[in-house]
Write a protein that holds these residues in place. Structure first.
Motif, PDB file in Angstrom:
ATOM      1  N   PHE A 396       0.841  -1.204   0.000  1.00 54.09           N
ATOM      2  CA  PHE A 396       0.000   0.000   0.000  1.00 54.09           C
ATOM      3  C   PHE A 396       0.877   1.255   0.000  1.00 54.09           C
ATOM      4  CE2 PHE A 396      -3.139  -2.810   2.534  1.00 54.09           C
ATOM      5  CZ  PHE A 396      -3.591  -3.388   1.357  1.00 54.09           C
ATOM      6  N   LEU A 397       2.001   1.162   0.689  1.00 56.39           N
ATOM      7  CA  LEU A 397       2.922   2.313   0.732  1.00 56.39           C
ATOM      8  C   LEU A 397       3.561   2.540  -0.637  1.00 56.39           C
ATOM      9  CD1 LEU A 397       2.546   1.693   3.765  1.00 56.39           C
ATOM     10  CD2 LEU A 397       4.944   2.129   4.070  1.00 56.39           C
ATOM     11  N   GLU A 398       3.684   1.419  -1.415  1.00 57.39           N
ATOM     12  CA  GLU A 398       4.338   1.513  -2.719  1.00 57.39           C
ATOM     13  C   GLU A 398       3.366   1.862  -3.838  1.00 57.39           C
ATOM     14  OE1 GLU A 398       6.077  -2.365  -2.785  1.00 57.39           O
ATOM     15  OE2 GLU A 398       7.492  -1.825  -1.184  1.00 57.39           O
ATOM     16  N   LEU A 399       2.084   2.038  -3.513  1.00 57.07           N
ATOM     17  CA  LEU A 399       1.105   2.370  -4.563  1.00 57.07           C
ATOM     18  C   LEU A 399       1.526   3.643  -5.294  1.00 57.07           C
ATOM     19  CD1 LEU A 399      -2.439   1.956  -2.959  1.00 57.07           C
ATOM     20  CD2 LEU A 399      -1.606   0.874  -5.046  1.00 57.07           C
ATOM     21  N   ASP A 400       1.329   3.629  -6.615  1.00 54.89           N
ATOM     22  CA  ASP A 400       1.606   4.834  -7.397  1.00 54.89           C
ATOM     23  C   ASP A 400       0.350   5.712  -7.332  1.00 54.89           C
ATOM     24  OD1 ASP A 400       1.736   6.737  -9.390  1.00 54.89           O
ATOM     25  OD2 ASP A 400       2.770   5.421 -10.808  1.00 54.89           O
ATOM     26  N   PRO A 401       0.426   6.870  -6.672  1.00 54.08           N
ATOM     27  CA  PRO A 401      -0.792   7.679  -6.490  1.00 54.08           C
ATOM     28  C   PRO A 401      -1.420   8.137  -7.809  1.00 54.08           C
ATOM     29  CG  PRO A 401       1.148   8.840  -5.625  1.00 54.08           C
ATOM     30  CD  PRO A 401       1.598   7.467  -6.002  1.00 54.08           C
ATOM     31  N   SER A 402      -0.586   8.315  -8.849  1.00 55.62           N
ATOM     32  CA  SER A 402      -1.156   8.751 -10.138  1.00 55.62           C
ATOM     33  C   SER A 402      -1.981   7.627 -10.745  1.00 55.62           C
ATOM     34  CB  SER A 402      -0.048   9.138 -11.124  1.00 55.62           C
ATOM     35  OG  SER A 402       0.762  10.109 -10.558  1.00 55.62           O
ATOM     36  N   GLU A 403      -1.446   6.409 -10.678  1.00 55.76           N
ATOM     37  CA  GLU A 403      -2.192   5.253 -11.203  1.00 55.76           C
ATOM     38  C   GLU A 403      -3.456   5.023 -10.372  1.00 55.76           C
ATOM     39  OE1 GLU A 403      -0.472   1.138 -11.627  1.00 55.76           O
ATOM     40  OE2 GLU A 403       1.166   2.367 -12.443  1.00 55.76           O
ATOM     41  N   ALA A 404      -3.291   5.115  -9.053  1.00 50.52           N
ATOM     42  CA  ALA A 404      -4.436   4.886  -8.162  1.00 50.52           C
ATOM     43  C   ALA A 404      -5.543   5.896  -8.444  1.00 50.52           C
ATOM     44  CB  ALA A 404      -3.986   4.965  -6.707  1.00 50.52           C
ATOM     45  N   ALA A 405      -5.146   7.136  -8.781  1.00 46.46           N
ATOM     46  CA  ALA A 405      -6.137   8.186  -9.036  1.00 46.46           C
ATOM     47  C   ALA A 405      -7.030   7.837 -10.223  1.00 46.46           C
ATOM     48  CB  ALA A 405      -5.440   9.521  -9.265  1.00 46.46           C
ATOM     49  N   THR A 406      -6.492   7.056 -11.175  1.00 42.05           N
ATOM     50  CA  THR A 406      -7.291   6.707 -12.359  1.00 42.05           C
ATOM     51  C   THR A 406      -8.319   5.611 -12.029  1.00 42.05           C
ATOM     52  OG1 THR A 406      -5.780   4.957 -13.074  1.00 42.05           O
ATOM     53  CG2 THR A 406      -5.328   7.198 -13.902  1.00 42.05           C
ATOM     54  N   MET A 407      -8.149   4.943 -10.909  1.00 43.96           N
ATOM     55  CA  MET A 407      -9.049   3.821 -10.570  1.00 43.96           C
ATOM     56  C   MET A 407     -10.243   4.260  -9.735  1.00 43.96           C
ATOM     57  SD  MET A 407      -6.127   1.126  -9.462  1.00 43.96           S
ATOM     58  CE  MET A 407      -4.665   0.896 -10.438  1.00 43.96           C
ATOM     59  N   VAL A 413      -7.916  10.475   0.041  1.00 51.84           N
ATOM     60  CA  VAL A 413      -7.281   9.418   0.828  1.00 51.84           C
ATOM     61  C   VAL A 413      -7.211   9.854   2.288  1.00 51.84           C
ATOM     62  CG1 VAL A 413      -4.911  10.229   0.294  1.00 51.84           C
ATOM     63  CG2 VAL A 413      -5.280   7.864   1.008  1.00 51.84           C
ATOM     64  N   VAL A 414      -7.530   8.907   3.170  1.00 51.46           N
ATOM     65  CA  VAL A 414      -7.379   9.148   4.608  1.00 51.46           C
ATOM     66  C   VAL A 414      -6.327   8.160   5.099  1.00 51.46           C
ATOM     67  CG1 VAL A 414      -8.507   9.170   6.867  1.00 51.46           C
ATOM     68  CG2 VAL A 414      -9.798   9.873   4.829  1.00 51.46           C
ATOM     69  N   ASP A 415      -5.197   8.690   5.547  1.00 49.35           N
ATOM     70  CA  ASP A 415      -4.087   7.835   5.971  1.00 49.35           C
ATOM     71  C   ASP A 415      -4.220   7.555   7.469  1.00 49.35           C
ATOM     72  OD1 ASP A 415      -1.747   6.566   6.463  1.00 49.35           O
ATOM     73  OD2 ASP A 415      -0.426   8.159   5.731  1.00 49.35           O
ATOM     74  N   GLY A 416      -4.741   6.375   7.787  1.00 48.96           N
ATOM     75  CA  GLY A 416      -4.976   6.010   9.197  1.00 48.96           C
ATOM     76  C   GLY A 416      -3.717   5.623   9.937  1.00 48.96           C
ATOM     77  N   ARG A 417      -2.593   5.540   9.227  1.00 51.15           N
ATOM     78  CA  ARG A 417      -1.342   5.130   9.894  1.00 51.15           C
ATOM     79  C   ARG A 417      -0.208   6.125   9.692  1.00 51.15           C
ATOM     80  NH1 ARG A 417      -2.089   1.297  13.797  1.00 51.15           N
ATOM     81  NH2 ARG A 417      -3.695  -0.138  13.142  1.00 51.15           N
ATOM     82  N   ASN A 418      -0.502   7.243   9.039  1.00 49.02           N
ATOM     83  CA  ASN A 418       0.526   8.265   8.778  1.00 49.02           C
ATOM     84  C   ASN A 418       1.767   7.688   8.099  1.00 49.02           C
ATOM     85  OD1 ASN A 418      -0.814  10.570   9.708  1.00 49.02           O
ATOM     86  ND2 ASN A 418      -0.429   9.993  11.832  1.00 49.02           N
ATOM     87  N   VAL A 419       1.517   6.987   7.001  1.00 50.32           N
ATOM     88  CA  VAL A 419       2.634   6.304   6.330  1.00 50.32           C
ATOM     89  C   VAL A 419       2.812   6.674   4.861  1.00 50.32           C
ATOM     90  CG1 VAL A 419       2.856   4.262   7.800  1.00 50.32           C
ATOM     91  CG2 VAL A 419       1.098   4.304   6.010  1.00 50.32           C
ATOM     92  N   ILE A 420       1.793   7.230   4.206  1.00 52.42           N
ATOM     93  CA  ILE A 420       1.951   7.482   2.765  1.00 52.42           C
ATOM     94  C   ILE A 420       2.775   8.751   2.537  1.00 52.42           C
ATOM     95  CG2 ILE A 420      -0.153   6.249   2.088  1.00 52.42           C
ATOM     96  CD1 ILE A 420      -1.453   9.051   1.667  1.00 52.42           C
ATOM     97  N   ASP A 421       3.308   8.869   1.345  1.00 52.29           N
ATOM     98  CA  ASP A 421       4.067  10.068   0.965  1.00 52.29           C
ATOM     99  C   ASP A 421       3.036  11.133   0.580  1.00 52.29           C
ATOM    100  OD1 ASP A 421       5.480  12.045  -0.341  1.00 52.29           O
ATOM    101  OD2 ASP A 421       6.799  10.658  -1.410  1.00 52.29           O
ATOM    102  N   ARG A 422       2.719  11.978   1.538  1.00 47.83           N
ATOM    103  CA  ARG A 422       1.606  12.923   1.374  1.00 47.83           C
ATOM    104  C   ARG A 422       1.793  13.842   0.172  1.00 47.83           C
ATOM    105  NH1 ARG A 422      -1.214  14.539   6.031  1.00 47.83           N
ATOM    106  NH2 ARG A 422      -0.546  16.709   6.060  1.00 47.83           N
TER     107      ARG A 422
END
Ligand code: UDX
Length: 445
Positions: A396-407, A413-422
């Motif tokens: 989940f941390l390695e997800l490409d946000p641009s690709e994810a945005a197309t899906m 996004v709500v980061d419940g663990r404070n781990v994504i690259d905001r």
């Protein structure tokens, strides 16, 4: 030295395999026939990285067998207790009945000298009580010494923590106890590598374990309480934790603010610790752990409220993708999982909830069958109005946000663990929300 391991859950199965890996001859015993059948076929009935190969190697070379017949364990002279001590129904106390039952079943089969080594997490005073019970059951046939060697293994790192523990704690009833020599032989490899061994009385050893878990829980709830203040003040809890962590007296580990702790240990252990302190008359000593528990539990509700607000004030008709339902990454354990609790609460609040976890899907489905379980990350994201990062699996941390945005339908996004690259998610057009950190909106970037 022949060993039996009584109880083959996360702790016992790992311990049995690791003891065999260290060269001992081991029998693992459990009353759960399905579990024993799986282990006997060389499969781990739960996900634990690295355990499968060790288990199969030990079975192939004949050092490890599993059975439901406890009389087989009587051929061993060293017996580890690794059964569960869950929270008792209707109380905060630990239910130690499985520990008693397993000894009631074993001791009548024993003859000669035996050492029982408790690993299960038990309320202080349990080992002394068990020694008295065992003495009565053994009569003149056997001499059985009970000692306590608490286990500190973390799920996901269980093999590493068993083979190379950071400390060995042993509680014995008298300083001259023969159990000490037995335990030193069992852990000879770790001791030779310099692992510290703390030999103490039974009560102290029992207390070390619950005190360690209470401290870890307190550390997590401390930063989550600070997180609440950060939200009120518009500050960033992650920066606070990073800055605190540089103070060597504090340290950065276990200061990750977010959804809080869950699993089969921390929540029930702090409650059992409070209950036992009360029984012993130390009523006020641990009342702060009630607050630790309360802070932790309200994280779940708070995350649901954040998602609701992000979705415009109502969950009804919203498609929510929940990434992760295990209580932590590298585990398939959903016991008291904050992530699964949030997924369930969002669903009960009227949202269409879709969940994906790399390992915990079957366990989650068994206790929460009404959620939609997606087959992969792509499916869970598809058409979402809001994505919740609930368990910080690497994928989940390695997800490409641009690709994810197309899906998704709406990139929130709500980061419940404070781990994504905001910043990366923001740059890919997402509105980014978290617990204890200011939200980031693409328009304001
Ligand atoms: C814990 C103890 O660490 C271990 O020593 C003991 O033997 C059993 O209980 P475990 O339950 O496997 O081990 O999980 P742990 O890694 O301690 O994490 C517990 C929970 O705290 C998880 O839900 C995790 O997500 C959460 N956590 C951990 C946080 O919320 N923030 C942190 O900074 C660290």
């Amino acid at each position: 030295m022949d060993i039996s391991v009584l109880g083959t859950g996360y702790l016992g199965a790992t311990h049995a395999a690791c003891m065999a890996e260290l060269g001992f001859s081991v029998v693992g015993v459990d009353i759960d026939e399905a579990k024993i059948a799986a282990l006997s076929a060389g499969t781990t009935p739960f996900y634990e990285p690295g355990l499968g190969p060790i288990l199969r190697r030990a079975m192939d070379n004949g050092r490890l067998v599993f059975t439901t017949d406890i009389s087989v364990a009587a051929r061993a002279t060293v017996h580890f207790i690794a059964v569960g001590t869950p929270q008792a129904k209707g109380s905060f106390a630990a239910d130690t009945s499985a520990v008693e039952q397993v000894l009631r079943a074993l001791v009548p089969h024993l003859e000669g000298d035996h050492v029982v080594i408790g690993k299960s997490t038990v309320p202080v005073g349990t080992a002394a009580h068990l020694q008295a019970m065992v003495d009565e059951l053994a009569g003149d046939r056997a001499n059985v010494e009970v000692c306590w060697n608490p286990e500190f293994l973390r799920e996901g790192y269980a093999v590493q923590d068993t083979i190379t523990p950071d400390r060995i704690v042993l509680g014995i009833s008298q300083p001259s106890s023969p159990a000490r020599e037995v335990v030193e032989k069992l852990y000879a490899q770790a001791l030779a590598a310099g692992t510290p061994m703390i030999v103490t009385d039974l009560a102290t050893a029992e207390l070390v374990k619950v005190a360690a878990n209470a401290f870890l829980a307190t550390k997590i709830s401390f930063i989550n309480a600070v997180s609440e203040v950060c939200e009120a003040a518009g500050a960033d809890v992650t920066a606070v934790a990073d800055a605190l962590g540089h103070d060597k007296r504090i340290g950065r580990r276990f200061l990750n603010a977010g959804l809080g702790f869950g699993g089969g240990c921390l929540p029930k252990d702090i409650r059992a610790f409070m209950a036992r302190a009360g029984e012993l008359g130390a009523n006020e000593a641990l009342t702060f752990l009630r607050e630790v528990d309360a802070i932790n539990m309200r994280r779940r509700d708070h995350l649901v409220q954040v998602v609701k607000s992000v979705c415009g004030g109502s969950l009804i008709g919203q498609n929510i993708a929940v990434l992760g339902c295990a209580f932590k990454p590298h585990s398939d354990d959903v016991r008291d999982s904050p992530s699964l609790a949030v997924a369930g609460a969002l669903s009960l609040g009227g949202a269409e909830v879709s969940v994906y976890d790399p390992q915990a899907m079957d366990n989650a489905r068994a206790i929460f069958p009404t959620l939609h379980y997606a087959t992969d990350t792509q499916e869970v994201l598809s058409g979402a109005d809001c994505v919740v990062v609930a368990t910080e699996w690497p994928e989940f941390l390695e997800l490409d946000p641009s690709e994810a945005a197309t899906m998704v339908r709406t990139p929130r996004v709500v980061d419940g663990r404070n781990v994504i690259d905001r910043q990366a998610w923001l740059a890919a057009g997402w509105s980014v929300h978290a617990l204890g950190r200011p939200s980031l909106e693409p328009s304001s970037s």
